[in-house]
Design a protein around this motif. Structure first.
Motif, PDB file in Angstrom:
ATOM      1  N   CYS A  62      55.359 -18.361 -27.888  1.00  0.00           N
ATOM      2  CA  CYS A  62      53.903 -18.459 -27.865  1.00  0.00           C
ATOM      3  C   CYS A  62      53.435 -19.860 -28.258  1.00  0.00           C
ATOM      4  CB  CYS A  62      53.277 -17.408 -28.770  1.00  0.00           C
ATOM      5  SG  CYS A  62      53.507 -17.689 -30.540  1.00  0.00           S
ATOM      6  N   ARG A  63      52.217 -20.186 -27.873  1.00  0.00           N
ATOM      7  CA  ARG A  63      51.551 -21.424 -28.310  1.00  0.00           C
ATOM      8  C   ARG A  63      50.482 -21.097 -29.341  1.00  0.00           C
ATOM      9  NH1 ARG A  63      52.081 -26.014 -25.318  1.00  0.00           N
ATOM     10  NH2 ARG A  63      49.969 -26.743 -25.753  1.00  0.00           N
ATOM     11  N   SER A  64      49.692 -20.080 -29.038  1.00  0.00           N
ATOM     12  CA  SER A  64      48.657 -19.611 -29.957  1.00  0.00           C
ATOM     13  C   SER A  64      49.006 -18.169 -30.320  1.00  0.00           C
ATOM     14  CB  SER A  64      47.283 -19.676 -29.286  1.00  0.00           C
ATOM     15  OG  SER A  64      46.250 -19.344 -30.181  1.00  0.00           O
ATOM     16  N   PHE A  65      49.348 -17.938 -31.578  1.00  0.00           N
ATOM     17  CA  PHE A  65      49.808 -16.613 -31.981  1.00  0.00           C
ATOM     18  C   PHE A  65      48.730 -15.573 -31.701  1.00  0.00           C
ATOM     19  CE2 PHE A  65      50.758 -13.180 -34.991  1.00  0.00           C
ATOM     20  CZ  PHE A  65      52.101 -12.981 -34.700  1.00  0.00           C
ATOM     21  N   PRO A  66      49.104 -14.455 -31.074  1.00  0.00           N
ATOM     22  CA  PRO A  66      48.098 -13.448 -30.711  1.00  0.00           C
ATOM     23  C   PRO A  66      47.459 -12.801 -31.938  1.00  0.00           C
ATOM     24  CG  PRO A  66      50.315 -12.584 -30.385  1.00  0.00           C
ATOM     25  CD  PRO A  66      50.470 -14.050 -30.679  1.00  0.00           C
ATOM     26  N   LEU A  67      46.245 -12.298 -31.737  1.00  0.00           N
ATOM     27  CA  LEU A  67      45.632 -11.471 -32.770  1.00  0.00           C
ATOM     28  C   LEU A  67      46.190 -10.066 -32.586  1.00  0.00           C
ATOM     29  CD1 LEU A  67      43.645 -11.027 -35.088  1.00  0.00           C
ATOM     30  CD2 LEU A  67      41.922 -10.444 -33.376  1.00  0.00           C
ATOM     31  N   PRO A  84      52.369 -24.368 -20.854  1.00  0.00           N
ATOM     32  CA  PRO A  84      51.094 -23.740 -21.209  1.00  0.00           C
ATOM     33  C   PRO A  84      50.488 -23.001 -20.024  1.00  0.00           C
ATOM     34  CG  PRO A  84      50.867 -26.123 -20.973  1.00  0.00           C
ATOM     35  CD  PRO A  84      52.325 -25.836 -20.918  1.00  0.00           C
ATOM     36  N   LEU A  85      49.931 -21.841 -20.318  1.00  0.00           N
ATOM     37  CA  LEU A  85      49.322 -21.012 -19.278  1.00  0.00           C
ATOM     38  C   LEU A  85      47.809 -21.019 -19.404  1.00  0.00           C
ATOM     39  CD1 LEU A  85      51.709 -17.914 -19.346  1.00  0.00           C
ATOM     40  CD2 LEU A  85      51.775 -19.875 -17.801  1.00  0.00           C
ATOM     41  N   PRO A  86      47.092 -20.829 -18.319  1.00  0.00           N
ATOM     42  CA  PRO A  86      45.622 -20.777 -18.389  1.00  0.00           C
ATOM     43  C   PRO A  86      45.169 -19.539 -19.146  1.00  0.00           C
ATOM     44  CG  PRO A  86      46.377 -20.154 -16.201  1.00  0.00           C
ATOM     45  CD  PRO A  86      47.587 -20.665 -16.941  1.00  0.00           C
ATOM     46  N   PRO A  87      43.942 -19.560 -19.662  1.00  0.00           N
ATOM     47  CA  PRO A  87      43.439 -18.382 -20.386  1.00  0.00           C
ATOM     48  C   PRO A  87      43.298 -17.190 -19.452  1.00  0.00           C
ATOM     49  CG  PRO A  87      41.685 -19.975 -20.011  1.00  0.00           C
ATOM     50  CD  PRO A  87      42.966 -20.643 -19.619  1.00  0.00           C
ATOM     51  N   PRO A  88      43.284 -15.970 -20.008  1.00  0.00           N
ATOM     52  CA  PRO A  88      43.175 -14.773 -19.163  1.00  0.00           C
ATOM     53  C   PRO A  88      41.788 -14.636 -18.557  1.00  0.00           C
ATOM     54  CG  PRO A  88      43.012 -14.183 -21.471  1.00  0.00           C
ATOM     55  CD  PRO A  88      43.353 -15.645 -21.445  1.00  0.00           C
ATOM     56  N   GLU A  89      41.694 -13.805 -17.552  1.00  0.00           N
ATOM     57  CA  GLU A  89      40.398 -13.481 -16.965  1.00  0.00           C
ATOM     58  C   GLU A  89      39.555 -12.709 -17.977  1.00  0.00           C
ATOM     59  OE1 GLU A  89      39.273 -14.440 -13.956  1.00  0.00           O
ATOM     60  OE2 GLU A  89      41.125 -15.602 -13.762  1.00  0.00           O
ATOM     61  N   PRO A  90      38.225 -12.778 -17.879  1.00  0.00           N
ATOM     62  CA  PRO A  90      37.362 -12.073 -18.837  1.00  0.00           C
ATOM     63  C   PRO A  90      37.546 -10.559 -18.760  1.00  0.00           C
ATOM     64  CG  PRO A  90      36.111 -13.694 -17.564  1.00  0.00           C
ATOM     65  CD  PRO A  90      37.451 -13.568 -16.906  1.00  0.00           C
ATOM     66  N   PRO A 115      52.832 -18.380 -23.618  1.00  0.00           N
ATOM     67  CA  PRO A 115      52.282 -19.614 -24.196  1.00  0.00           C
ATOM     68  C   PRO A 115      50.872 -19.954 -23.703  1.00  0.00           C
ATOM     69  CG  PRO A 115      53.882 -20.142 -22.497  1.00  0.00           C
ATOM     70  CD  PRO A 115      53.936 -18.646 -22.665  1.00  0.00           C
ATOM     71  N   CYS A 116      49.901 -19.161 -24.084  1.00  0.00           N
ATOM     72  CA  CYS A 116      48.502 -19.442 -23.761  1.00  0.00           C
ATOM     73  C   CYS A 116      47.893 -20.345 -24.836  1.00  0.00           C
ATOM     74  CB  CYS A 116      47.699 -18.147 -23.670  1.00  0.00           C
ATOM     75  SG  CYS A 116      48.146 -17.083 -22.279  1.00  0.00           S
ATOM     76  N   ASP A 117      46.862 -21.099 -24.453  1.00  0.00           N
ATOM     77  CA  ASP A 117      46.186 -21.969 -25.414  1.00  0.00           C
ATOM     78  C   ASP A 117      45.207 -21.208 -26.289  1.00  0.00           C
ATOM     79  OD1 ASP A 117      47.439 -24.424 -24.894  1.00  0.00           O
ATOM     80  OD2 ASP A 117      46.213 -24.722 -23.102  1.00  0.00           O
ATOM     81  N   VAL A 118      44.861 -19.993 -25.902  1.00  0.00           N
ATOM     82  CA  VAL A 118      44.014 -19.134 -26.747  1.00  0.00           C
ATOM     83  C   VAL A 118      44.794 -17.871 -27.059  1.00  0.00           C
ATOM     84  CG1 VAL A 118      41.857 -20.037 -25.792  1.00  0.00           C
ATOM     85  CG2 VAL A 118      42.923 -18.012 -24.756  1.00  0.00           C
ATOM     86  N   PRO A 119      44.549 -17.264 -28.213  1.00  0.00           N
ATOM     87  CA  PRO A 119      45.299 -16.051 -28.552  1.00  0.00           C
ATOM     88  C   PRO A 119      44.857 -14.864 -27.711  1.00  0.00           C
ATOM     89  CG  PRO A 119      43.641 -16.507 -30.228  1.00  0.00           C
ATOM     90  CD  PRO A 119      43.634 -17.680 -29.287  1.00  0.00           C
ATOM     91  N   ARG A 120      45.804 -14.036 -27.301  1.00  0.00           N
ATOM     92  CA  ARG A 120      45.472 -12.742 -26.711  1.00  0.00           C
ATOM     93  C   ARG A 120      45.309 -11.726 -27.835  1.00  0.00           C
ATOM     94  NH1 ARG A 120      46.465 -11.814 -21.306  1.00  0.00           N
ATOM     95  NH2 ARG A 120      45.096 -10.027 -21.728  1.00  0.00           N
ATOM     96  N   VAL A 121      44.611 -10.637 -27.541  1.00  0.00           N
ATOM     97  CA  VAL A 121      44.456  -9.547 -28.503  1.00  0.00           C
ATOM     98  C   VAL A 121      45.413  -8.432 -28.113  1.00  0.00           C
ATOM     99  CG1 VAL A 121      42.917  -7.834 -29.497  1.00  0.00           C
ATOM    100  CG2 VAL A 121      42.072 -10.140 -29.030  1.00  0.00           C
ATOM    101  N   LEU A 122      46.320  -8.117 -29.028  1.00  0.00           N
ATOM    102  CA  LEU A 122      47.311  -7.060 -28.808  1.00  0.00           C
ATOM    103  C   LEU A 122      47.010  -5.899 -29.738  1.00  0.00           C
ATOM    104  CD1 LEU A 122      50.035  -5.901 -27.740  1.00  0.00           C
ATOM    105  CD2 LEU A 122      51.149  -7.175 -29.601  1.00  0.00           C
ATOM    106  N   LEU A 123      46.808  -4.726 -29.172  1.00  0.00           N
ATOM    107  CA  LEU A 123      46.584  -3.508 -29.950  1.00  0.00           C
ATOM    108  C   LEU A 123      47.855  -2.681 -29.940  1.00  0.00           C
ATOM    109  CD1 LEU A 123      44.789  -1.382 -31.394  1.00  0.00           C
ATOM    110  CD2 LEU A 123      44.094  -0.590 -29.109  1.00  0.00           C
TER     111      LEU A 123
END
Length: 330
Positions: free
Chosen positions: A221-226, A35-41, A156-164
């Motif tokens: 992945c851990r949390s599927f991206p949006l 698991p990886l830490p969440p991204p920077e804001p 593998p982040c615990d929160v989803p990333r947003v992919l456009l």
């Protein structure tokens, strides 16, 4: 179900609502490691401005939340200028999911372009400069790999990333089916690392500022991206692809919605924009226009103090589709 089930509320204020997201359905569960830490804001001023000035419809908000709950990609269609790309920034900012991972595709784009890039020539040069070292070691190969937007979104982040994924309808014919496989499995392999002799490598992510560990050449992945895929409606997609997406159709804004958009972007000019909005609506009834043309026209007519506001506004609003003559009024 809670009274307010929506995680994304279009409040335009960052919050920790993503922590309330329930477990995914059994067929959409992933367990990538480590698991990886969440991204920077999100910190880019232009991105934040895009996020906070976007005004989605209530149905769009509901569909975004459906995609979050079901861990399914969003396919967003609509004419130019209706906010297809801004939606990704609005969601990522409000839910504190970090900078948007943006992947603009064309007819020449391949799936691998979105997953990662590899510099074999750079590795060969480095191996020549370091005689006696094994050029196939994973820790050495990792120096010449960089994950793309899609590849980073599947870390593998615990929160989803947003992919456009911008303008998917311009991609080659195979791209939707290639993406379908990735979206279903939530993972991919990097063959250059699979063939390597050691187990772990550190690879740059899409930002180029962070190295992430990849074990055995596989990313899961851990949390599927949006995933927000935009389309101008210029082509049809395979049924198998469509049934695995949440579809969002962004129509042209109404007069009231246009006024809200102007108020969000140009609050000091909204009281002096009714005539330009009406001119925009009149012209839009005869041909394709984009909302940013209206914003350009309102800004320019206000800051210049032009005597013939209507003529200047019309010059800022040429039809986007061929075959429409200039407005004879001007």
């Amino acid at each position: 179900m809670p009274e307010q089930w929506e995680i994304y509320r279009a409040s335009r204020l960052p919050h920790d609502g993503i922590t309330r997201l329930p477990e995914p359905p059994p067929w959409r569960r992933f367990s990538g490691k480590p698991p990886l830490p969440p991204p920077e804001p999100m910190t880019d001023d232009a991105d934040i401005a895009r996020a906070t000035t976007y005004r989605p419809r209530s149905r769009t908000v509901q569909q975004v939340n459906a995609a979050l709950y079901l861990r399914r990609p969003l396919l967003v269609t609509g004419p130019p200028g209706t906010g297809k790309t801004s939606l990704a920034y609005a969601v990522s900012y409000e839910l504190s999911l970090g900078p948007v991972l943006r992947w603009s595709v064309s007819s020449q784009t391949t799936l691998r372009d979105g997953l990662y890039t590899y510099d074999p020539l750079g590795r060969l040069r480095a191996a020549g400069d370091q005689a006696g070292q094994d050029p196939d070691r994973a820790e050495e190969i990792g120096r010449f790999l960089r994950l793309g937007p899609l590849g980073t979104a599947l870390l593998p982040c615990d929160v989803p990333r947003v992919l456009l994924i911008d303008e998917l309808d311009k991609s080659n014919l195979d791209m939707p089916n290639d993406l379908l496989s990735i979206f279903e499995e939530g993972c991919y392999e990097i063959p250059e690392l699979v063939r390597a002799s050691t187990r772990k490598a550190e690879v740059l992510d899409a930002s180029g500022s962070r190295r992430v560990p990849i074990v055995d050449g596989r990313v899961s992945c851990r949390s599927f991206p949006l995933v927000i895929m935009t389309s101008n409606g210029e082509r049809e997609f395979p049924p198998a692809f469509l049934r695995r997406c949440i579809s969002v159709d962004l129509g042209q804004p109404t007069k009231e919605e246009l006024a809200e958009i102007v108020a969000a972007h140009l609050p000091d000019m909204v009281t002096r924009s009714d005539d330009i909005i009406q001119r925009f609506l009149t012209r839009r009834s005869s041909g394709e226009l984009a909302t940013d043309q209206l914003l350009n026209a309102i800004y320019l007519t206000n800051v210049t103090g032009a005597e013939d506001r209507a003529a200047l506004a019309a010059d800022m609003m040429p039809y986007l589709s061929p075959g429409f003559p200039d407005d004879p009024e001007y």
